[in-house]
Write an enzyme that holds these catalytic residues in place. Structure first.
Site, PDB file in Angstrom:
ATOM      1  N   GLY A 199       0.811  -1.206   0.000  1.00  0.00           N
ATOM      2  CA  GLY A 199       0.000   0.000   0.000  1.00  0.00           C
ATOM      3  C   GLY A 199       0.846   1.259   0.000  1.00  0.00           C
ATOM      4  O   GLY A 199       2.076   1.224   0.135  1.00  0.00           O
ATOM      5  N   PHE A 200       0.191   2.374  -0.124  1.00  0.00           N
ATOM      6  CA  PHE A 200       0.841   3.682  -0.237  1.00  0.00           C
ATOM      7  C   PHE A 200       1.756   3.971   0.959  1.00  0.00           C
ATOM      8  O   PHE A 200       2.974   4.144   0.821  1.00  0.00           O
ATOM      9  CB  PHE A 200      -0.261   4.741  -0.380  1.00  0.00           C
ATOM     10  CG  PHE A 200       0.174   6.168  -0.252  1.00  0.00           C
ATOM     11  CD1 PHE A 200       1.389   6.605  -0.754  1.00  0.00           C
ATOM     12  CD2 PHE A 200      -0.663   7.096   0.358  1.00  0.00           C
ATOM     13  CE1 PHE A 200       1.772   7.939  -0.641  1.00  0.00           C
ATOM     14  CE2 PHE A 200      -0.295   8.426   0.468  1.00  0.00           C
ATOM     15  CZ  PHE A 200       0.926   8.844  -0.021  1.00  0.00           C
ATOM     16  N   ILE A 201       1.183   3.983   2.150  1.00  0.00           N
ATOM     17  CA  ILE A 201       1.962   4.348   3.337  1.00  0.00           C
ATOM     18  C   ILE A 201       2.901   3.217   3.735  1.00  0.00           C
ATOM     19  O   ILE A 201       4.060   3.458   4.100  1.00  0.00           O
ATOM     20  CB  ILE A 201       1.016   4.733   4.487  1.00  0.00           C
ATOM     21  CG1 ILE A 201       0.228   5.992   4.115  1.00  0.00           C
ATOM     22  CG2 ILE A 201       1.799   4.958   5.779  1.00  0.00           C
ATOM     23  CD1 ILE A 201      -0.952   6.282   5.011  1.00  0.00           C
ATOM     24  N   TYR A 250     -16.491   3.101   7.540  1.00  0.00           N
ATOM     25  CA  TYR A 250     -15.020   3.120   7.581  1.00  0.00           C
ATOM     26  C   TYR A 250     -14.538   3.723   8.895  1.00  0.00           C
ATOM     27  O   TYR A 250     -13.710   3.135   9.611  1.00  0.00           O
ATOM     28  CB  TYR A 250     -14.473   3.916   6.397  1.00  0.00           C
ATOM     29  CG  TYR A 250     -13.012   4.282   6.527  1.00  0.00           C
ATOM     30  CD1 TYR A 250     -12.024   3.303   6.476  1.00  0.00           C
ATOM     31  CD2 TYR A 250     -12.614   5.605   6.720  1.00  0.00           C
ATOM     32  CE1 TYR A 250     -10.678   3.634   6.609  1.00  0.00           C
ATOM     33  CE2 TYR A 250     -11.281   5.940   6.852  1.00  0.00           C
ATOM     34  CZ  TYR A 250     -10.320   4.954   6.797  1.00  0.00           C
ATOM     35  OH  TYR A 250      -8.995   5.284   6.943  1.00  0.00           O
ATOM     36  N   LYS A 291     -12.588   1.872  12.242  1.00  0.00           N
ATOM     37  CA  LYS A 291     -11.313   2.307  12.813  1.00  0.00           C
ATOM     38  C   LYS A 291     -11.456   2.655  14.296  1.00  0.00           C
ATOM     39  O   LYS A 291     -10.570   2.366  15.112  1.00  0.00           O
ATOM     40  CB  LYS A 291     -10.769   3.501  12.028  1.00  0.00           C
ATOM     41  CG  LYS A 291     -10.235   3.152  10.658  1.00  0.00           C
ATOM     42  CD  LYS A 291      -8.984   2.277  10.769  1.00  0.00           C
ATOM     43  CE  LYS A 291      -8.247   2.137   9.461  1.00  0.00           C
ATOM     44  NZ  LYS A 291      -6.983   1.388   9.588  1.00  0.00           N
TER      45      LYS A 291
END
Length: 335
Positions: free
Chosen positions: A10-12, A152, A156
């Site tokens: 993924g991005f991070i 979402y 979290k």
């Protein structure tokens, strides 16, 4: 040190793993390679990590508890950084079960791994979305965050609560960090910067929701990585409690930290920054606020500053230019 990172395709996760590898640490990456967006982009990120001899990768889903446990047990990490998740605020309106599976069941599996291996520090990626439509700014970690606007955000917030219970019951040192609109090279195609730059290069309209009246506290990915790496070395404990503003629990070694610079930018100013970096004007299509969107995000960086003595500070124009240059260089397999 030995870092077990979920979500390294993924991005991070890619940026964090690459930074740790460059510093000489060992990294075990775990990623399900789901098709939520381009697998070519994910594969390109992984290709950049496998060049490091001290990187190993496991391709499997978080919901596969046996594989997750076996991989972690064989690696014996010092730190677990749980970044993998079903991302995207708007997609949670279409497919909430994906968030249940990944962000709740998958995160519980990670908690079980941390408990059984007695890991030195568990770190969990949360989101500014848990603050909902909080009218009080800046958003402080001690603010009430019990009114999520999307599933979402709810998933979290639930992950944070589950992790707190494990910190209390099993004394797992845990830091949950809340991200604020992360952007930069290798970003996700569903994020605004990626979509805007792509549309402008293709001479298409960009869709501006909320009639452009929203604002976001943008965080350049390198600043985010700096903060995560610094925080990984600070296990929540009474000896490092920050007087007055800390979220360190009275019930266990658990802390929540915002990672944001505290400098929100209006959406139209964001678009203008992109236009300046690209040297062209965008064709703007103004649209109403989408269901689940919040009018603003605005991080208080005070706790982060107290803990690591720095906060995200990359200027928006510098970060946007870095993304635009990256996109143009990699455009051939992004479109």
């Amino acid at each position: 040190m030995r870092y077990f990172i979920t979500g390294t395709a993924g991005f991070i996760g890619f940026h964090l793993a690459r930074r740790l590898l460059q510093e000489g640490h060992e990294v075990l990456g775990y990623d399900g390679m789901t098709p939520y967006y381009s697998l070519r982009l994910k594969e390109a990120r992984v290709a950049g990590l496998v060049q490091f001899p001290q990187f190993r990768a496991v391709e499997a889903m978080l919901e596969d508890q046996d594989t997750l446990m076996d991989a972690a047990r064989a690696f014996q990490p010092d730190v677990i950084i749980h970044l993998a998740a079903q991302a995207g605020v708007r997609y949670s309106l279409e497919n909430p079960k994906a968030y249940l599976d990944s962000n709740l069941i998958g995160s519980w599996n990670v908690l079980e791994v941390a408990r059984k291996l007695n890991v030195g520090h568990l770190m969990l990626a949360s989101t500014s979305s848990v603050y909902g439509a909080n009218a009080q700014v800046p958003f402080c970690e001690t603010d009430k965050a019990d009114e999520p606007l999307t599933f979402y955000a709810a998933s979290k917030k639930a992950m944070e609560a589950m992790a707190h219970s494990y910190a209390h019951l099993y004394k797992v040192p845990t830091t949950a960090f809340r991200f604020f609109t992360v952007y930069g090279p290798w970003g996700r195609p569903d994020m605004a910067l990626f979509k805007f730059v792509k549309a402008m290069i293709e001479d298409q309209e960009i869709e501006i929701y909320g009639e452009g009246k929203m604002s976001r506290d943008f965080t350049f990915v390198d600043d985010l990585v700096d903060a995560i790496v610094d925080l990984s070395l600070i296990r929540p404990a009474e000896e490092n409690r920050v007087a007055g503003i800390d979220t360190l629990s009275q019930q266990g070694p658990f802390r929540i930290v915002n990672i944001g610079g505290g400098q929100p930018v209006g959406l139209l100013d964001f678009v203008e920054t992109i236009e300046n970096c690209m040297g062209k004007s965008a064709k703007r299509k103004m649209l109403p606020m989408q269901k689940g969107d919040v009018p603003q995000t605005f991080a208080s960086p005070d706790l982060l500053l107290a803990l690591v003595n720095r906060k995200p500070c990359t200027r928006l124009d510098v970060g946007v230019e870095a993304f635009v240059n990256w996109y143009r260089e990699h455009q051939s397999y992004l479109t």
